[in-house]
Design a protein around this motif. Structure first.
Motif, PDB file in Angstrom:
ATOM      1  N   GLN A   1       1.019  -1.215  -0.208  1.00 15.21           N
ATOM      2  CA  GLN A   1       0.018   0.119  -0.007  1.00 15.21           C
ATOM      3  C   GLN A   1       0.831   1.334   0.083  1.00 15.21           C
ATOM      4  O   GLN A   1       0.326   2.478   0.037  1.00 15.21           O
ATOM      5  CB  GLN A   1      -0.959  -0.069   1.270  1.00 15.21           C
ATOM      6  CG  GLN A   1      -2.039  -1.021   1.046  1.00 15.21           C
ATOM      7  CD  GLN A   1      -2.753  -1.176  -0.236  1.00 15.21           C
ATOM      8  OE1 GLN A   1      -3.397   0.257  -0.543  1.00 15.21           O
ATOM      9  NE2 GLN A   1      -2.911  -2.134  -0.714  1.00 15.21           N
ATOM     10  N   ASN A   2       2.048   1.016   0.051  1.00 14.22           N
ATOM     11  CA  ASN A   2       3.118   2.169  -0.139  1.00 14.22           C
ATOM     12  C   ASN A   2       2.430   3.239  -1.576  1.00 14.22           C
ATOM     13  O   ASN A   2       2.252   2.521  -2.526  1.00 14.22           O
ATOM     14  CB  ASN A   2       4.669   1.776  -0.111  1.00 14.22           C
ATOM     15  CG  ASN A   2       5.486   2.892  -0.638  1.00 14.22           C
ATOM     16  OD1 ASN A   2       5.728   3.286  -1.578  1.00 14.22           O
ATOM     17  ND2 ASN A   2       6.188   3.120   0.500  1.00 14.22           N
ATOM     18  N   LYS A   3       2.583   4.325  -1.157  1.00 12.83           N
ATOM     19  CA  LYS A   3       2.237   5.339  -2.166  1.00 12.83           C
ATOM     20  C   LYS A   3       3.032   5.177  -3.609  1.00 12.83           C
ATOM     21  O   LYS A   3       2.534   5.115  -4.561  1.00 12.83           O
ATOM     22  CB  LYS A   3       2.229   6.867  -1.659  1.00 12.83           C
ATOM     23  CG  LYS A   3       1.894   7.811  -2.839  1.00 12.83           C
ATOM     24  CD  LYS A   3       1.926   9.360  -2.334  1.00 12.83           C
ATOM     25  CE  LYS A   3       1.420  10.177  -3.316  1.00 12.83           C
ATOM     26  NZ  LYS A   3       1.459  11.639  -2.879  1.00 12.83           N
ATOM     27  N   VAL A   4       4.318   5.058  -3.412  1.00 14.24           N
ATOM     28  CA  VAL A   4       5.102   4.921  -4.811  1.00 14.24           C
ATOM     29  C   VAL A   4       5.013   3.583  -5.319  1.00 14.24           C
ATOM     30  O   VAL A   4       4.570   3.545  -6.629  1.00 14.24           O
ATOM     31  CB  VAL A   4       6.669   4.991  -4.252  1.00 14.24           C
ATOM     32  CG1 VAL A   4       7.452   4.654  -5.399  1.00 14.24           C
ATOM     33  CG2 VAL A   4       6.883   6.507  -3.781  1.00 14.24           C
ATOM     34  N   PHE A   5       4.879   2.487  -4.409  1.00  8.50           N
ATOM     35  CA  PHE A   5       4.578   1.140  -5.004  1.00  8.50           C
ATOM     36  C   PHE A   5       3.083   1.194  -5.809  1.00  8.50           C
ATOM     37  O   PHE A   5       3.140   0.613  -6.983  1.00  8.50           O
ATOM     38  CB  PHE A   5       4.276   0.018  -4.124  1.00  8.50           C
ATOM     39  CG  PHE A   5       4.232  -1.049  -4.608  1.00  8.50           C
ATOM     40  CD1 PHE A   5       5.541  -2.210  -4.876  1.00  8.50           C
ATOM     41  CD2 PHE A   5       3.046  -1.786  -4.767  1.00  8.50           C
ATOM     42  CE1 PHE A   5       5.294  -3.074  -5.370  1.00  8.50           C
ATOM     43  CE2 PHE A   5       2.803  -3.020  -5.294  1.00  8.50           C
ATOM     44  CZ  PHE A   5       3.967  -3.918  -5.496  1.00  8.50           C
ATOM     45  N   GLN A   6       2.068   1.937  -5.169  1.00 12.88           N
ATOM     46  CA  GLN A   6       0.799   2.054  -5.780  1.00 12.88           C
ATOM     47  C   GLN A   6       0.898   2.767  -7.091  1.00 12.88           C
ATOM     48  O   GLN A   6       0.164   2.469  -8.429  1.00 12.88           O
ATOM     49  CB  GLN A   6      -0.409   2.455  -4.668  1.00 12.88           C
ATOM     50  CG  GLN A   6      -0.554   1.528  -3.846  1.00 12.88           C
ATOM     51  CD  GLN A   6      -1.450   0.402  -4.037  1.00 12.88           C
ATOM     52  OE1 GLN A   6      -2.235   0.628  -5.130  1.00 12.88           O
ATOM     53  NE2 GLN A   6      -1.099  -0.560  -3.836  1.00 12.88           N
ATOM     54  N   GLU A   7       1.434   3.828  -7.013  1.00 17.36           N
ATOM     55  CA  GLU A   7       1.381   4.805  -8.215  1.00 17.36           C
ATOM     56  C   GLU A   7       2.206   4.381  -9.318  1.00 17.36           C
ATOM     57  O   GLU A   7       2.100   4.736 -10.547  1.00 17.36           O
ATOM     58  CB  GLU A   7       1.758   6.326  -7.827  1.00 17.36           C
ATOM     59  CG  GLU A   7       0.716   6.811  -6.832  1.00 17.36           C
ATOM     60  CD  GLU A   7       1.194   8.180  -6.318  1.00 17.36           C
ATOM     61  OE1 GLU A   7       2.127   8.870  -6.621  1.00 17.36           O
ATOM     62  OE2 GLU A   7       0.344   8.882  -5.962  1.00 17.36           O
ATOM     63  N   ARG A   8       3.581   3.648  -9.085  1.00 10.97           N
ATOM     64  CA  ARG A   8       4.491   3.416 -10.022  1.00 10.97           C
ATOM     65  C   ARG A   8       4.408   2.080 -10.568  1.00 10.97           C
ATOM     66  O   ARG A   8       4.825   1.783 -11.797  1.00 10.97           O
ATOM     67  CB  ARG A   8       5.788   3.816  -9.765  1.00 10.97           C
ATOM     68  CG  ARG A   8       6.006   5.225  -9.539  1.00 10.97           C
ATOM     69  CD  ARG A   8       7.405   5.753  -9.328  1.00 10.97           C
ATOM     70  NE  ARG A   8       7.614   6.921  -8.888  1.00 10.97           N
ATOM     71  CZ  ARG A   8       8.751   7.499  -8.834  1.00 10.97           C
ATOM     72  NH1 ARG A   8       9.981   6.859  -8.745  1.00 10.97           N
ATOM     73  NH2 ARG A   8       9.193   8.878  -8.504  1.00 10.97           N
ATOM     74  N   ILE A   9       4.054   1.008  -9.681  1.00 16.15           N
ATOM     75  CA  ILE A   9       4.074  -0.321  -9.969  1.00 16.15           C
ATOM     76  C   ILE A   9       2.960  -1.350 -10.051  1.00 16.15           C
ATOM     77  O   ILE A   9       2.680  -1.971 -10.979  1.00 16.15           O
ATOM     78  CB  ILE A   9       5.127  -0.978  -8.997  1.00 16.15           C
ATOM     79  CG1 ILE A   9       6.638  -0.256  -9.021  1.00 16.15           C
ATOM     80  CG2 ILE A   9       5.295  -2.309  -9.209  1.00 16.15           C
ATOM     81  CD1 ILE A   9       7.497  -0.784  -7.804  1.00 16.15           C
ATOM     82  N   SER A  10       2.273  -1.021  -9.151  1.00 14.00           N
ATOM     83  CA  SER A  10       0.733  -1.795  -9.015  1.00 14.00           C
ATOM     84  C   SER A  10      -0.010  -1.530 -10.101  1.00 14.00           C
ATOM     85  O   SER A  10      -0.688  -2.458 -10.580  1.00 14.00           O
ATOM     86  CB  SER A  10       0.298  -1.439  -7.667  1.00 14.00           C
ATOM     87  OG  SER A  10      -0.826  -2.476  -7.454  1.00 14.00           O
ATOM     88  N   CYS A  11       0.034  -0.445 -10.792  1.00 16.15           N
ATOM     89  CA  CYS A  11      -0.754   0.254 -11.822  1.00 16.15           C
ATOM     90  C   CYS A  11      -0.360  -0.625 -13.278  1.00 16.15           C
ATOM     91  O   CYS A  11      -1.229  -0.575 -14.204  1.00 16.15           O
ATOM     92  CB  CYS A  11      -0.812   1.480 -11.870  1.00 16.15           C
ATOM     93  SG  CYS A  11       0.823   2.130 -12.142  1.00 16.15           S
ATOM     94  N   LEU A  12       0.808  -1.241 -13.086  1.00 16.67           N
ATOM     95  CA  LEU A  12       1.367  -1.893 -14.422  1.00 16.67           C
ATOM     96  C   LEU A  12       0.967  -3.270 -14.341  1.00 16.67           C
ATOM     97  O   LEU A  12       1.065  -3.995 -13.421  1.00 16.67           O
ATOM     98  CB  LEU A  12       2.769  -1.481 -14.466  1.00 16.67           C
ATOM     99  CG  LEU A  12       3.366  -0.257 -14.585  1.00 16.67           C
ATOM    100  CD1 LEU A  12       4.873  -0.196 -14.649  1.00 16.67           C
ATOM    101  CD2 LEU A  12       2.741   0.455 -15.939  1.00 16.67           C
ATOM    102  N   GLU A  13       0.609  -3.802 -15.637  1.00 19.63           N
ATOM    103  CA  GLU A  13       0.395  -5.127 -15.835  1.00 19.63           C
ATOM    104  C   GLU A  13       1.496  -5.959 -15.852  1.00 19.63           C
ATOM    105  O   GLU A  13       2.337  -5.717 -16.459  1.00 19.63           O
ATOM    106  CB  GLU A  13      -0.404  -5.334 -16.977  1.00 19.63           C
ATOM    107  CG  GLU A  13      -1.225  -6.806 -17.336  1.00 19.63           C
ATOM    108  CD  GLU A  13      -2.068  -6.725 -18.447  1.00 19.63           C
ATOM    109  OE1 GLU A  13      -2.278  -7.939 -18.944  1.00 19.63           O
ATOM    110  OE2 GLU A  13      -2.237  -5.645 -18.994  1.00 19.63           O
ATOM    111  N   GLY A  14       1.375  -7.027 -15.112  1.00 18.64           N
ATOM    112  CA  GLY A  14       2.653  -7.970 -14.974  1.00 18.64           C
ATOM    113  C   GLY A  14       3.534  -7.754 -13.718  1.00 18.64           C
ATOM    114  O   GLY A  14       4.431  -8.691 -13.751  1.00 18.64           O
ATOM    115  N   THR A  15       3.543  -6.588 -13.243  1.00 20.61           N
ATOM    116  CA  THR A  15       4.330  -6.378 -12.025  1.00 20.61           C
ATOM    117  C   THR A  15       4.276  -7.427 -11.003  1.00 20.61           C
ATOM    118  O   THR A  15       5.396  -7.892 -10.506  1.00 20.61           O
ATOM    119  CB  THR A  15       4.456  -5.058 -11.314  1.00 20.61           C
ATOM    120  OG1 THR A  15       3.230  -4.724 -11.326  1.00 20.61           O
ATOM    121  CG2 THR A  15       4.766  -3.971 -12.772  1.00 20.61           C
TER     122      THR A  15
END
Length: 366
Positions: free
Chosen positions: A125-139
């Motif tokens: 739930q880290n903001k950076v993880f959510q905004e940069r990584i979790s939003c990408l398919e396959g990560t």
């Protein structure tokens, strides 16, 4: 041609740098193409070859096929497949770059500081993880494939819990693998289907300069093409009388932008014809390479002449810049001095300059 994806060193060797001359079996005509084939088209459509499977698919099916091929590749190499998914399925290249660089930093921190437990945990739930990584398919598939597992952990100094990715202990003995995964992630590119040349060889024919192209060759829809043709035919006489040279040249350039592809035929001195499909923006050098690869003796120097006998000497020019779209018939001319030397030396030459496997599939132009 397009370059193979950056993951290709993880792909079985039979799928790397496919040789276009290994796959010269006729492309089967699908049911939805039967009407076009019956219409006497010069080529049934525009086709692409998947670099993962080697399968040839029509332009409209290429993205679906590549997606299915990548998903199927998870059974072979989950890490490579997840990297291909990240780079291929997400179309926003800037967002992919930012996400991949952040993921690489996570792995690099572990590699540099393996003794520090904090670097082996990633709060989902880290903001950076959510905004940069979790939003990408396959990560998420990538993190799981490289050795992370999901755990619910207590948040320090709080009476709450959070979901984390935690690196498995066993991966601390495989730090070089983590470094390799990071480098693959950073260096990879989208997996792109490669334009299939649909190489064909025809017997000498007076119809060599006649082309009937399918709608695949145009940027416009079928309805837009029909409307353009009607308007052009209605205005041709008036336009030829009223337009200045500059206006005609502008219109010609506008016309060229309607085409993504071009169908080119090269007529040899013996009358045989070599045909291939190219991007309109590809350079003349690609055609020279295409012809050279079809020759028994690929060292023989030759020139290509465009319509009107114009020599195509600048190999850096695009087909669209030379007026060779959406189709064109070119003529091959051997270097006269070299051919004279060969003849004087009494060297025996093959009956045809084209490779036997291509001549075995020679067709007749209708």
């Amino acid at each position: 041609m397009q370059e193979p994806c950056g993951c290709c060193h993880r792909i079985p060797s039979q799928y790397q740098r496919l040789d276009p001359f290994r796959y010269q079996t006729p492309i089967p005509v699908q049911e939805d193409e039967e009407e076009e084939a019956a219409a006497g088209l010069s080529v049934p459509g525009v086709y692409f070859r998947c670099p993962l499977t080697g399968a040839v698919v029509r332009k409209s099916a290429r993205e679906k096929h590549v997606r299915e091929a990548i998903l199927a590749y998870f059974a072979v190499d989950p890490v490579a497949a997840s990297i291909m998914e990240i780079h291929t399925f997400n179309k926003d290249r800037e967002r992919v770059r930012a996400g991949v660089e952040t993921m690489a930093r996570y792995l690099d921190n572990i590699y540099v500081h393996p003794e520090e437990e904090k670097y082996r945990k990633i709060k989902l739930q880290n903001k950076v993880f959510q905004e940069r990584i979790s939003c990408l398919e396959g990560t998420h598939k990538f993190f799981q494939a490289v050795g992370f597992e999901t755990k619910v952990l207590a948040v320090p100094e709080q009476e709450t819990t959070e979901e984390y990715y935690v690196l498995k202990e066993e991966m601390l003995t495989r730090l070089e693998d983590l470094k390799d995964y990071k480098e693959q992630l950073l260096s990879s590119e989208p997996v792109r289907a490669q334009l299939d040349r649909q190489l064909s060889v025809f017997k000498p024919s007076p119809a060599a300069a006649h082309f009937e192209l399918p709608n695949d060759f145009y940027n416009l829809t079928a309805e837009e093409i029909k409307r353009e043709q009607r308007l052009r035919s209605e205005a041709v006489e008036k336009a030829s009388m009223l337009r200045t040279k500059a206006m005609r040249e502008r219109d010609e350039q506008r016309e060229l932008r309607k085409y993504n592809y071009t169908l080119l035929r090269v007529r040899f001195p013996d009358g045989y014809i070599l045909q291939g499909t190219f991007y309109a923006r590809e350079s003349i050098s690609m055609l020279y390479s295409f012809v050279r690869e079809a020759l028994v003796n690929d060292w023989l120097p030759f020139e290509l002449l465009g319509p009107g006998g114009v020599k195509l000497t600048d190999e850096n020019l695009a087909f669209s810049e030379c007026g060779l779209v959406p189709s064109s018939l070119l003529t091959l001319v051997w270097d006269a001095s070299v051919m004279a030397d060969i003849q004087a030396a009494g060297e025996e030459q093959p009956e045809s300059p084209l490779k036997p496997q291509l001549l075995s599939q020679v067709q007749t132009l209708s």
